[in-house]
Design a protein around this motif. Structure first.
Motif, PDB file in Angstrom:
ATOM      1  N   ILE A  92       0.863  -1.187   0.000  1.00  0.00           N
ATOM      2  CA  ILE A  92       0.000   0.000   0.000  1.00  0.00           C
ATOM      3  C   ILE A  92       0.894   1.230   0.000  1.00  0.00           C
ATOM      4  CG2 ILE A  92      -1.654   1.342   1.374  1.00  0.00           C
ATOM      5  CD1 ILE A  92      -2.763  -1.343   2.372  1.00  0.00           C
ATOM      6  N   HIS A  93       0.698   2.101  -0.968  1.00  0.00           N
ATOM      7  CA  HIS A  93       1.560   3.275  -1.124  1.00  0.00           C
ATOM      8  C   HIS A  93       0.968   4.484  -0.420  1.00  0.00           C
ATOM      9  CE1 HIS A  93       4.157   1.207  -3.938  1.00  0.00           C
ATOM     10  NE2 HIS A  93       3.070   0.752  -4.553  1.00  0.00           N
ATOM     11  N   GLY A  94       1.823   5.234   0.246  1.00  0.00           N
ATOM     12  CA  GLY A  94       1.425   6.482   0.872  1.00  0.00           C
ATOM     13  C   GLY A  94       2.368   7.603   0.449  1.00  0.00           C
ATOM     14  N   ALA A  95       2.372   8.670   1.222  1.00  0.00           N
ATOM     15  CA  ALA A  95       3.313   9.770   1.021  1.00  0.00           C
ATOM     16  C   ALA A  95       3.813  10.145   2.404  1.00  0.00           C
ATOM     17  CB  ALA A  95       2.635  10.954   0.343  1.00  0.00           C
ATOM     18  N   GLY A  96       5.021   9.711   2.720  1.00  0.00           N
ATOM     19  CA  GLY A  96       5.529   9.827   4.067  1.00  0.00           C
ATOM     20  C   GLY A  96       5.931  11.237   4.452  1.00  0.00           C
ATOM     21  N   GLY A  97       6.176  11.412   5.737  1.00  0.00           N
ATOM     22  CA  GLY A  97       6.604  12.704   6.250  1.00  0.00           C
ATOM     23  C   GLY A  97       6.704  12.692   7.755  1.00  0.00           C
ATOM     24  N   GLY A 145       5.704  13.068  11.600  1.00  0.00           N
ATOM     25  CA  GLY A 145       4.503  12.748  12.347  1.00  0.00           C
ATOM     26  C   GLY A 145       3.777  13.958  12.887  1.00  0.00           C
ATOM     27  N   SER A 146       4.471  15.101  12.971  1.00  0.00           N
ATOM     28  CA  SER A 146       3.830  16.329  13.475  1.00  0.00           C
ATOM     29  C   SER A 146       3.024  17.051  12.404  1.00  0.00           C
ATOM     30  CB  SER A 146       4.896  17.285  14.027  1.00  0.00           C
ATOM     31  OG  SER A 146       5.750  17.761  12.974  1.00  0.00           O
ATOM     32  N   MET A 147       3.167  16.631  11.156  1.00  0.00           N
ATOM     33  CA  MET A 147       2.484  17.298  10.047  1.00  0.00           C
ATOM     34  C   MET A 147       1.729  16.283   9.188  1.00  0.00           C
ATOM     35  SD  MET A 147       5.427  20.078   8.971  1.00  0.00           S
ATOM     36  CE  MET A 147       6.770  18.880   9.019  1.00  0.00           C
ATOM     37  N   PRO A 148       0.754  15.578   9.777  1.00  0.00           N
ATOM     38  CA  PRO A 148       0.077  14.504   9.040  1.00  0.00           C
ATOM     39  C   PRO A 148      -0.719  15.001   7.841  1.00  0.00           C
ATOM     40  CG  PRO A 148      -1.049  14.946  11.105  1.00  0.00           C
ATOM     41  CD  PRO A 148       0.241  15.709  11.149  1.00  0.00           C
ATOM     42  N   ALA A 149      -1.166  16.254   7.862  1.00  0.00           N
ATOM     43  CA  ALA A 149      -1.952  16.764   6.745  1.00  0.00           C
ATOM     44  C   ALA A 149      -1.143  16.858   5.469  1.00  0.00           C
ATOM     45  CB  ALA A 149      -2.559  18.124   7.096  1.00  0.00           C
ATOM     46  N   GLN A 150       0.170  16.859   5.600  1.00  0.00           N
ATOM     47  CA  GLN A 150       1.030  16.944   4.423  1.00  0.00           C
ATOM     48  C   GLN A 150       1.462  15.560   3.942  1.00  0.00           C
ATOM     49  OE1 GLN A 150       4.241  19.750   4.985  1.00  0.00           O
ATOM     50  NE2 GLN A 150       2.969  21.097   6.253  1.00  0.00           N
ATOM     51  N   THR A 151       0.847  14.535   4.482  1.00  0.00           N
ATOM     52  CA  THR A 151       1.203  13.160   4.122  1.00  0.00           C
ATOM     53  C   THR A 151      -0.037  12.373   3.713  1.00  0.00           C
ATOM     54  OG1 THR A 151       0.854  12.168   6.302  1.00  0.00           O
ATOM     55  CG2 THR A 151       2.977  13.263   5.943  1.00  0.00           C
ATOM     56  N   VAL A 152       0.206  11.190   3.203  1.00  0.00           N
ATOM     57  CA  VAL A 152      -0.832  10.159   3.056  1.00  0.00           C
ATOM     58  C   VAL A 152      -0.338   8.963   3.860  1.00  0.00           C
ATOM     59  CG1 VAL A 152      -2.024   8.592   1.495  1.00  0.00           C
ATOM     60  CG2 VAL A 152      -1.563  10.953   0.780  1.00  0.00           C
ATOM     61  N   ASP A 153      -1.065   8.633   4.907  1.00  0.00           N
ATOM     62  CA  ASP A 153      -0.582   7.639   5.873  1.00  0.00           C
ATOM     63  C   ASP A 153      -0.993   6.223   5.452  1.00  0.00           C
ATOM     64  OD1 ASP A 153       0.157   6.130   8.020  1.00  0.00           O
ATOM     65  OD2 ASP A 153      -0.569   7.552   9.524  1.00  0.00           O
ATOM     66  N   PRO A 154      -0.035   5.392   5.003  1.00  0.00           N
ATOM     67  CA  PRO A 154      -0.392   4.030   4.577  1.00  0.00           C
ATOM     68  C   PRO A 154      -0.739   3.124   5.747  1.00  0.00           C
ATOM     69  CG  PRO A 154       1.980   4.294   4.531  1.00  0.00           C
ATOM     70  CD  PRO A 154       1.410   5.652   4.863  1.00  0.00           C
ATOM     71  N   VAL A 155      -0.328   3.511   6.966  1.00  0.00           N
ATOM     72  CA  VAL A 155      -0.655   2.696   8.131  1.00  0.00           C
ATOM     73  C   VAL A 155      -2.155   2.753   8.404  1.00  0.00           C
ATOM     74  CG1 VAL A 155      -0.252   2.341  10.590  1.00  0.00           C
ATOM     75  CG2 VAL A 155       1.642   3.049   9.110  1.00  0.00           C
ATOM     76  N   VAL A 156      -2.729   3.933   8.294  1.00  0.00           N
ATOM     77  CA  VAL A 156      -4.167   4.083   8.490  1.00  0.00           C
ATOM     78  C   VAL A 156      -4.928   3.296   7.424  1.00  0.00           C
ATOM     79  CG1 VAL A 156      -6.083   5.721   8.492  1.00  0.00           C
ATOM     80  CG2 VAL A 156      -3.933   6.309   9.630  1.00  0.00           C
ATOM     81  N   ILE A 157      -4.465   3.413   6.182  1.00  0.00           N
ATOM     82  CA  ILE A 157      -5.118   2.655   5.104  1.00  0.00           C
ATOM     83  C   ILE A 157      -5.032   1.159   5.380  1.00  0.00           C
ATOM     84  CG2 ILE A 157      -5.081   2.127   2.636  1.00  0.00           C
ATOM     85  CD1 ILE A 157      -3.864   4.916   2.178  1.00  0.00           C
ATOM     86  N   ALA A 158      -3.845   0.683   5.791  1.00  0.00           N
ATOM     87  CA  ALA A 158      -3.659  -0.740   6.069  1.00  0.00           C
ATOM     88  C   ALA A 158      -4.560  -1.202   7.205  1.00  0.00           C
ATOM     89  CB  ALA A 158      -2.198  -1.030   6.398  1.00  0.00           C
ATOM     90  N   ALA A 159      -4.719  -0.336   8.232  1.00  0.00           N
ATOM     91  CA  ALA A 159      -5.584  -0.694   9.354  1.00  0.00           C
ATOM     92  C   ALA A 159      -7.028  -0.876   8.897  1.00  0.00           C
ATOM     93  CB  ALA A 159      -5.495   0.380  10.435  1.00  0.00           C
ATOM     94  N   HIS A 160      -7.502   0.008   8.028  1.00  0.00           N
ATOM     95  CA  HIS A 160      -8.858  -0.134   7.490  1.00  0.00           C
ATOM     96  C   HIS A 160      -8.978  -1.404   6.634  1.00  0.00           C
ATOM     97  CE1 HIS A 160     -10.907   3.490   8.842  1.00  0.00           C
ATOM     98  NE2 HIS A 160      -9.787   4.172   8.628  1.00  0.00           N
ATOM     99  N   VAL A 161      -7.923  -1.713   5.883  1.00  0.00           N
ATOM    100  CA  VAL A 161      -7.937  -2.934   5.072  1.00  0.00           C
ATOM    101  C   VAL A 161      -8.093  -4.165   5.961  1.00  0.00           C
ATOM    102  CG1 VAL A 161      -6.486  -4.451   3.656  1.00  0.00           C
ATOM    103  CG2 VAL A 161      -6.667  -2.027   3.093  1.00  0.00           C
ATOM    104  N   VAL A 162      -7.287  -4.247   7.026  1.00  0.00           N
ATOM    105  CA  VAL A 162      -7.333  -5.406   7.915  1.00  0.00           C
ATOM    106  C   VAL A 162      -8.734  -5.588   8.489  1.00  0.00           C
ATOM    107  CG1 VAL A 162      -6.474  -6.380  10.073  1.00  0.00           C
ATOM    108  CG2 VAL A 162      -4.884  -5.291   8.476  1.00  0.00           C
ATOM    109  N   THR A 163      -9.319  -4.492   8.923  1.00  0.00           N
ATOM    110  CA  THR A 163     -10.657  -4.564   9.507  1.00  0.00           C
ATOM    111  C   THR A 163     -11.703  -4.953   8.469  1.00  0.00           C
ATOM    112  OG1 THR A 163     -10.060  -2.876  11.120  1.00  0.00           O
ATOM    113  CG2 THR A 163     -12.397  -3.286  10.786  1.00  0.00           C
TER     114      THR A 163
END
Length: 435
Positions: free
Chosen positions: A210-215, A217-235
């Motif tokens: 799963i691809h994101g756009a890293g950065g 942790g203090s500036m999440p709005a400037q990223t795409v978090d693949p961990v959150v996406i992966a968590a939704h996938v697992v569920t």
């Protein structure tokens, strides 16, 4: 034809042949157990088996599908019966305490040094095949046709059956009329189990990126978090079984690996998952895999992933469906030889094998009609341990016993070796005995 196998003289000859072969088979088993080899690395194992079969008068070809061995014995007109064993071991450190325990170290596909153990009994399967080959060679006056013995590599990674078929197993040698195989299980040593129809599951392991756009942790709005996406996938994947699979079907979807990131204040660029799917219906299995791809893709789109997810098939095999007529034919032959009291009804297993590729023309890639397959199970638990184990049925007792792939699993009981040899001999003679 099957009634001929009950003749007292032939039954006595089989037992006498097993007795003559036993000492050498036990020595071979211990040799193979002490020196296991990983999938597609079974060079020494194949050399031992090839030499043993050649010494018995079989025409032996090595290097089929990489490290596979094929041995043929022609004995007049009649059916071609294929007996299959597997040869490879597992990256497990043995803890059995046997005086011939493995201390081998091998190199896995990633170049890492790992301990190696025959924790699934493939050494036992191959040794029993050699013993059966010896008995059947002695009994040539009692049967006719062609014996085709196959020592298959890489069952543990579901690669060896297709590799041998792709290397011309059925065109270079012979196309069998029936394919027979067996596997040890933690049932009473000396017993034999049968199950017609759906016997073992199809299995696929998918690798997913799963691809994101890293950065930061203090500036999440400037990223795409693949961990959150992966968590939704697992569920979300858990809804496949509960909402897309008919309630009378058995399917398992497991996320066995989820890896992302290096430390807590870094949002990573990607997340890696490995998803294992098992089920007994090949068509339903494909539908479940399609559902996984759909859900992963949709969650990536919902999470603003900058590009589509990547999928890789890491391993796969189809479901084992034992031929009903063949299973009954072999079961009767085993009952006649061993006695009905030594047979048991094998419960359906969610484990998997690549053995069914030898019978499925489409999946095996060999064309023409399917070839009937029969796969049975031989007990591998010592009598004292079996009777001391809680439970009334085989399935209940198995829950208290070490299973294959355990570092403590030791199936090489004397009764198991003897029964494994005789089960292969009587299974073959059910199709080949002279009338």
């Amino acid at each position: 034809m099957i009634d001929e196998i009950t003749r007292p003289d032939l039954a006595t000859a089989i037992e006498a042949g097993v007795e003559r072969a036993y000492e050498e088979v036990q020595t071979l088993y211990r040799q193979l157990h002490q020196h296991p080899e990983l999938p597609f690395q079974e060079h020494a194992t194949a050399a031992h088996l090839g030499a043993a079969l050649e010494a018995l008068g079989y025409a032996v070809t090595r290097g089929v599908g990489g490290t596979g061995v094929v041995a043929l014995l022609h004995n007049g007109e009649g059916p071609t019966v294929m007996l299959r064993s597997d040869m490879d071991a597992l990256p497990i450190e043995e803890q059995t305490g046997l005086d011939f325990a493995s201390r081998a170290i091998g190199e896995n596909a990633d170049g890492e040094c790992v301990p190696v153990m025959h924790a699934c009994g493939h050494d036992l399967h191959s040794s029993c095949l050699v013993g059966a080959a010896a008995v059947l060679a002695e009994l040539r006056a009692s049967w006719q046709g062609t014996l085709m013995l196959v020592c298959q590599p890489a069952e543990e990674v579901f690669g060896g059956a297709r590799a041998m078929l792709d290397d011309g197993l059925y065109t270079r040698f012979a196309r069998p009329d029936i394919v027979l195989g067996q596997h040890n299980m933690p049932a009473l040593a000396g017993s034999v189990g049968h199950l017609s129809g759906q016997a073992m599951a199809a299995a696929t392991t998918l690798g997913v990126t799963i691809h994101g756009a890293g950065g930061h942790g203090s500036m999440p709005a400037q990223t795409v978090d693949p961990v959150v996406i992966a968590a939704h996938v697992v569920t979300r994947l858990q809804t496949i079984v509960s909402r897309e699979v008919p309630p009378d079907q058995t399917v398992v979807v497991t996320v066995g690996k989820l890896h992302a990131g290096t430390q807590g204040n870094i949002i990573p660029h990607s997340a890696e998952l490995e998803i294992n799917v098992r089920g007994f219906d090949n068509h339903l299995h494909e539908r479940v895999l399609a559902s996984i791809r759909r859900i992963v893709g949709a969650e990536c789109e919902a999470g603003r992933s900058p590009r589509a997810p990547e999928f890789r098939v890491l391993s796969e095999t189809i479901a084992l469906n034992n031929d009903a007529e063949g299973t009954e034919r072999v079961r009767r032959a085993h009952a006649d030889h061993f006695g009905a009291a030594r047979l048991f009804a094998m419960p359906r297993l969610n484990g998997s094998e690549d053995f069914p590729y030898f019978g499925n023309a489409e999946a095996g890639g060999f064309g023409g009609p399917d070839i009937p397959c029969v796969y049975w199970y031989i007990g591998a638990t010592a009598e004292a341990r079996w009777h001391a184990t809680p439970g009334a049925s085989v399935a209940e007792k198995m829950t208290h016993l070490e299973m294959p792939h355990s570092p403590y699993y030791a199936p090489g009981q004397e009764a198991t070796l003897r029964t494994g040899m005789a089960a292969l001999v009587t299974g073959a003679l059910a199709y080949m005995v002279r009338v």
